[in-house]
Design an enzyme around this catalytic site. Structure first.
Site, short mmCIF file in Angstrom:
data_model
loop_
_atom_site.label_atom_id
_atom_site.label_comp_id
_atom_site.label_asym_id
_atom_site.label_seq_id
_atom_site.Cartn_x
_atom_site.Cartn_y
_atom_site.Cartn_z
N PHE A 1 0.94 -1.15 -0.13
CA PHE A 1 0.20 -0.15 0.13
C PHE A 1 0.64 1.11 0.18
O PHE A 1 1.89 1.62 0.46
CB PHE A 1 -0.69 0.05 1.23
CG PHE A 1 -1.81 1.27 1.21
CD1 PHE A 1 -3.00 0.73 0.44
CD2 PHE A 1 -1.97 2.18 1.86
CE1 PHE A 1 -4.09 1.81 1.11
CE2 PHE A 1 -2.26 3.30 2.07
CZ PHE A 1 -3.99 2.71 1.60
N SER B 1 1.83 3.50 1.37
CA SER B 1 2.26 4.30 2.17
C SER B 1 2.85 3.51 3.45
O SER B 1 3.86 3.84 4.67
CB SER B 1 1.09 4.87 3.72
OG SER B 1 0.07 3.88 4.54
N LYS B 2 3.26 2.12 3.71
CA LYS B 2 4.11 1.55 3.97
C LYS B 2 5.41 1.84 3.31
O LYS B 2 5.59 2.50 2.66
CB LYS B 2 4.16 0.01 2.65
CG LYS B 2 2.58 -0.37 3.26
CD LYS B 2 1.73 -0.54 4.57
CE LYS B 2 0.76 -1.45 5.07
NZ LYS B 2 -0.22 -0.82 6.12
N ASN B 3 6.20 1.30 4.32
CA ASN B 3 7.38 1.48 4.43
C ASN B 3 8.11 0.99 2.79
O ASN B 3 9.05 1.83 2.29
CB ASN B 3 8.38 0.64 5.29
CG ASN B 3 8.12 1.34 6.88
OD1 ASN B 3 7.15 1.71 6.80
ND2 ASN B 3 9.35 1.26 7.47
#
Length: 376
Positions: free
Chosen positions: A189, A191-193
């Site tokens: 997704f 916004s993940k790292n």
């Protein structure tokens, strides 16, 4: 001061724009939109990075969890133990497969699944444990794998929030989270790292047989075109997203270091404050990669603090405001409130501050000063 974002993907993109744009243009030029060369390249690159024998890309992190469970051939009614304090996708897929979710409490110090609670929850119907590496911090995998071995259970790591984190075992061996259990699932997704510019996910395993089964499941149960050998789904990572991930993967360790640097500065600013409990992590290890930076606010009005920050233009969030055992979809007579003292406490105390790779010192000082200003 630059406007503070909860996640600043635009600034991150500007630094890798040329590489990302070239990858996307390659897909457009070659018309290899599904399962193209960039997908296979990313799969191999991620296998090398994680030290995993098999990475199977798929459409999103929720699919990854569901497909991992499908690959293990769990049967309706089989019990799967997981944490009460996490995002709903973890329990959602258990319910979708007509398995029986068994929610247990978490540890107050790390917010990950409580080991004693796992032990108490095991019954003859238990078939799997799903530890969630919450907010980027590795769960206690030594203890979980020992329990699994003792009771002949599968371990499915929910690695959606901790890609790139290291787990240091009690023997001193360092391993990436996601390759310790029997199988793992992650999300890409945005916004993940390690995030793409849409939805994406992957399953990891070191089990050759399981990897073969999962490769069929993600593609309608096919190993040969129009030959459907297992019941499958349509869940594939598209080539454009793979191109974005290929551009970001070489920078993942740098991204995680930037998050840890920001967390270190947050912790230093809040050190010793009577109303703030900061996240614990080892400054010399990569055991927490801070997908979220989450404080506990004690003996103070957390909700009023949140409004104070929003009024000053500082985004913040509550992860998570309602325990899973209290969610309408997952209410069950088996659950008693006294089983979840920590989760019920955390939902009243936690607040997540901005955390991303582009946070600068001026922004961190403004955020921390604003929190302390309210709590004086």
């Amino acid at each position: 001061m630059k406007k503070i974002q909860m996640v600043d993907l635009k600034s991150q993109y500007e630094k890798i724009k040329a590489t990302v744009d070239a990858s996307i243009q390659e897909v457009l030029d070659t018309n290899t939109y599904i399962n193209g060369p960039l997908v296979h390249q990313f799969q191999k690159n991620l296998e090398d990075y994680l030290g995993a024998k098999h990475v199977i890309p798929c459409a999103n992190g929720t699919d990854a969890l569901q497909i991992a469970m499908m690959g293990l051939d769990l049967k309706p009614g089989d019990e799967v133990i997981t944490a009460d304090f996490t995002f709903a996708a973890t329990v959602e897929v258990i319910a979708l497969l007509q398995l029986t979710p068994v929610l247990v409490d978490v540890d107050i110090t790390n917010m990950n699944i409580d080991i004693d609670a796992i032990k108490k929850a095991i019954t003859p119907k238990t078939k799997a444990i799903v530890p969630v590496h919450l907010f980027g911090r590795a769960a206690n995998m030594d203890a979980i794998m020992e329990i699994a071995a003792e009771h002949n259970l599968y371990v499915i790591e929910d690695n959606a929030q901790a890609i790139g984190a290291d787990y240091v075992s009690k023997s001193g061996e360092k391993t990436k989270v996601g390759v310790i259990g029997h199988v793992a699932a992650t999300s890409f997704f945005p916004s993940k790292n390690l995030g793409c510019y849409g939805d994406g996910g992957a399953i990891f395993t070191n089990d050759d047989k399981l990897a073969h089964i999962i490769r069929g499941i993600v593609n309608h149960g096919m190993y040969e075109r129009y030959h459907h050998d297992v019941v499958g789904v349509n869940s594939r990572l598209d080539s454009i997203q793979a191109g974005v991930l290929n551009a970001k993967l070489p920078l993942l360790d740098e991204y995680n270091k930037a998050r840890r640097r920001a967390a270190t500065k947050y912790n230093a600013a809040f050190a010793g404050h009577k109303n703030i409990v900061t996240p614990e992590f080892d400054a010399n290890e990569n055991d927490h990669v801070f997908h979220q930076y989450v404080l506990r606010i004690i003996d103070a009005d957390r909700n009023a603090l949140m409004q104070h920050l929003l009024d000053k233009g500082i985004p913040c969030a509550i992860y998570y405001p309602i325990p899973l055992h209290s969610q309408k979809a997952y209410v069950d007579v088996r659950y008693k409130e006294e089983q979840f003292p920590v989760t019920n406490q955390l939902v009243k105390e936690v607040i997540a501050l901005p955390m991303h790779t582009e946070l600068d010192d001026e922004q961190i000082k403004f955020i921390t000063d604003s929190v302390i200003e309210f709590l004086k």
